[in-house]
Scaffold this motif. Structure first.
Motif, PDB file in Angstrom:
ATOM      1  N   TRP A 142      -4.954  -5.494  -1.030  1.00  0.00           N
ATOM      2  CA  TRP A 142      -4.189  -5.676  -0.020  1.00  0.00           C
ATOM      3  C   TRP A 142      -5.295  -5.616   1.310  1.00  0.00           C
ATOM      4  O   TRP A 142      -4.736  -6.007   2.256  1.00  0.00           O
ATOM      5  CB  TRP A 142      -3.080  -4.818   0.215  1.00  0.00           C
ATOM      6  N   ASP A 143      -6.600  -5.350   1.067  1.00  0.00           N
ATOM      7  CA  ASP A 143      -7.544  -5.038   2.064  1.00  0.00           C
ATOM      8  C   ASP A 143      -8.223  -6.269   2.158  1.00  0.00           C
ATOM      9  O   ASP A 143      -9.166  -6.315   3.201  1.00  0.00           O
ATOM     10  CB  ASP A 143      -8.481  -3.859   2.007  1.00  0.00           C
TER      11      ASP A 143
ATOM     12  N   GLU B 137       0.724  -1.218  -0.075  1.00  0.00           N
ATOM     13  CA  GLU B 137      -0.040   0.001   0.043  1.00  0.00           C
ATOM     14  C   GLU B 137       0.985   1.278   0.046  1.00  0.00           C
ATOM     15  O   GLU B 137       0.498   2.310  -0.602  1.00  0.00           O
ATOM     16  CB  GLU B 137      -1.090  -0.062   1.326  1.00  0.00           C
TER      17      GLU B 137
ATOM     18  N   ASP C  80      -3.307  -1.966   8.240  1.00  0.00           N
ATOM     19  CA  ASP C  80      -4.783  -2.322   7.893  1.00  0.00           C
ATOM     20  C   ASP C  80      -5.687  -1.707   8.961  1.00  0.00           C
ATOM     21  O   ASP C  80      -5.565  -2.124  10.043  1.00  0.00           O
ATOM     22  CB  ASP C  80      -5.057  -3.436   7.529  1.00  0.00           C
ATOM     23  N   GLY C  81      -6.771  -0.609   8.505  1.00  0.00           N
ATOM     24  CA  GLY C  81      -7.558  -0.222   9.570  1.00  0.00           C
ATOM     25  C   GLY C  81      -6.755   0.812  10.316  1.00  0.00           C
ATOM     26  O   GLY C  81      -6.590   1.075  11.672  1.00  0.00           O
TER      27      GLY C  81
ATOM     28  N   ASP D 288      -0.722  -4.985   3.217  1.00  0.00           N
ATOM     29  CA  ASP D 288      -1.296  -3.843   3.986  1.00  0.00           C
ATOM     30  C   ASP D 288      -0.291  -3.859   4.993  1.00  0.00           C
ATOM     31  O   ASP D 288      -0.641  -4.670   5.892  1.00  0.00           O
ATOM     32  CB  ASP D 288      -2.628  -4.030   4.271  1.00  0.00           C
TER      33      ASP D 288
HETATM   34 MG   LIG Z   1      -6.211  -1.538   4.698  1.00  0.00          MG
END
Ligand SMILES: [Mg+2]
Ligand SMILES: Nc1ncnc2c1ncn2[C@@H]1O[C@H](COP(=O)(O)O)[C@@H](O)[C@H]1OP(=O)(O)O
Ligand SMILES: [Mg+2]
Ligand SMILES: [Mg+2]
Length: 344
Positions: free
Chosen positions: A280-281, A62, A128-129, A125
């Protein structure tokens, strides 16, 4: 984890809603986040290159080094380099040499591949979040391997996810939460999904929930209303399926991890019109769920297509559940969308 701890100890987090308010707060938040996600990407990329030195290496990740190569980015680069080296020291086999700033930039920018349908590509990622990370809630580090466009391996680290179930049925919200947190899920195609604690307990095989009656199911969705329609999911779950439990709203692919071990039975992602999900999510999360016996599809009932580069198709709705619930869930999603588009 170290950076998040510093963030949480700062004054910012004494506010009840845990959101930054002053300019200084924003500065602390955005700097800490930048350090964390770039360090994470540098570390994973560095370790992969080192471990896979004998094969061609392709990584779709990312983040990129952005302003770090400019004069104004030098202080940040210095801090990231220190964070990377301090982290690698923990793992003895990687402490042969200290990484220079150049090495760190190189590692971050090794993640520039576009993926695609041929050959092997790692998909990362690094955080992530991000919103959950900032709030002190859930976030994940998500790594997957694509082979000829198919996910064949996934690893999902969820540093704040309790080892015990977070399902609504098991939760006693009046009890103080002193439960142990930090889970790592991994799945290899054909071999199932395993989970262990981040500090290294032995792995246990996990399975999705076998609930057949949707009324008994609990469902996951994004914490952030900007990432998914809470209204639509509530129409689907409550009205169409008769789900009784309130939604479990958490950030990141920790939702896939929690679902893979049966904490809840449904995960709905209903992005705003025009949004294109990034591979990647979902790559790591999807194999973690499918290898645990679950199903991950779009609204047509097809598996997600990770073979088209960085993105999934525009307007991809993501529906995750077990095999028994999938037909009624698909039907409910389709009906609700229809009703939303053409109200009677
Ligand atoms: Mg993500
Ligand atoms: N407008 C958006 N709609 C859907 N997902 C988004 C949007 N903006 C960012 N994301 C990404 O969605 C994921 C978070 O979703 P969730 O709500 O499930 O936590 C994150 O990967 C986040 O990226 P990031 O990796 O930068 O945090
Ligand atoms: Mg991210
Ligand atoms: Mg992001």
């Amino acid at each position: 984890m170290k950076v998040q701890k510093v963030l949480l100890q700062s004054d910012v987090h004494s506010k009840s809603d845990k959101t930054p308010v002053t300019v200084a707060d924003y500065g602390l938040f955005s700097n800490s986040t930048l350090h964390t996600l770039l360090s994470s990407q540098a570390i994973v990329s560095f370790v992969l290159v080192k471990e896979l030195s004998t094969e061609p290496f392709s990584l779709v990740a990312e983040e990129d080094s952005g302003d770090l190569r400019m004069e104004s980015g030098q202080e940040t680069l210095h801090r990231i380099t220190k964070l990377v080296n301090d982290t690698l020291v923990i793992e003895e086999s990687y402490t042969v040499a200290t990484l220079s700033s150049e090495d760190v930039l190189y590692a971050i920018d090794s993640g520039k591949s576009e993926g695609g349908s041929s050959g092997r590509h790692w998909v990362l990622d690094p955080i992530d979040g991000t919103k959950g990370f900032l709030r002190g809630d859930q976030y994940a580090i998500a790594l997957a391997l694509l082979d000829e466009g198919r996910v064949v391996l996934g690893v999902l680290a969820c540093p704040n996810l309790p080892l015990a179930s977070i399902g609504t049925n098991n939760k006693h919200s009046s009890e103080p939460s002193n439960e142990k947190v930090g889970c790592l899920f991994f799945a290899k195609v054909g071999e199932g999904t395993f989970m262990h604690s981040l500090d290294g307990s032995s792995p246990i095989k996990v399975h999705v929930s076998d609930i057949e009656n949707p009324e008994e199911a609990s469902f996951f969705e994004s914490f952030e209303a900007a990432h998914t329609s809470h209204d639509l999911s509530s129409a689907i779950a409550k009205v169409k399926l008769g789900v009784k439990a309130p939604p479990i709203r958490i950030d990141s692919q920790a939702k896939y991890g929690a679902l893979s071990r049966g904490d809840g039975a449904i995960y709905l992602r209903l992005p705003r019109k025009g949004y294109r999900e990034k591979i990647w999510d979902h790559a790591a999360g999807s194999i973690v769920v499918t290898e645990a016996g679950g199903v991950v599809t779009d609204v047509a009932g097809n598996p997600l297509d990770f073979s088209k580069g960085e993105h999934l198709d525009r307007d991809t709705i993501i529906i995750v559940t077990n095999r028994k619930l999938m037909p009624s869930l698909l039907k409910a999603v389709r009906e609700s969308i229809q009703e939303k588009v053409s109200p009677m």
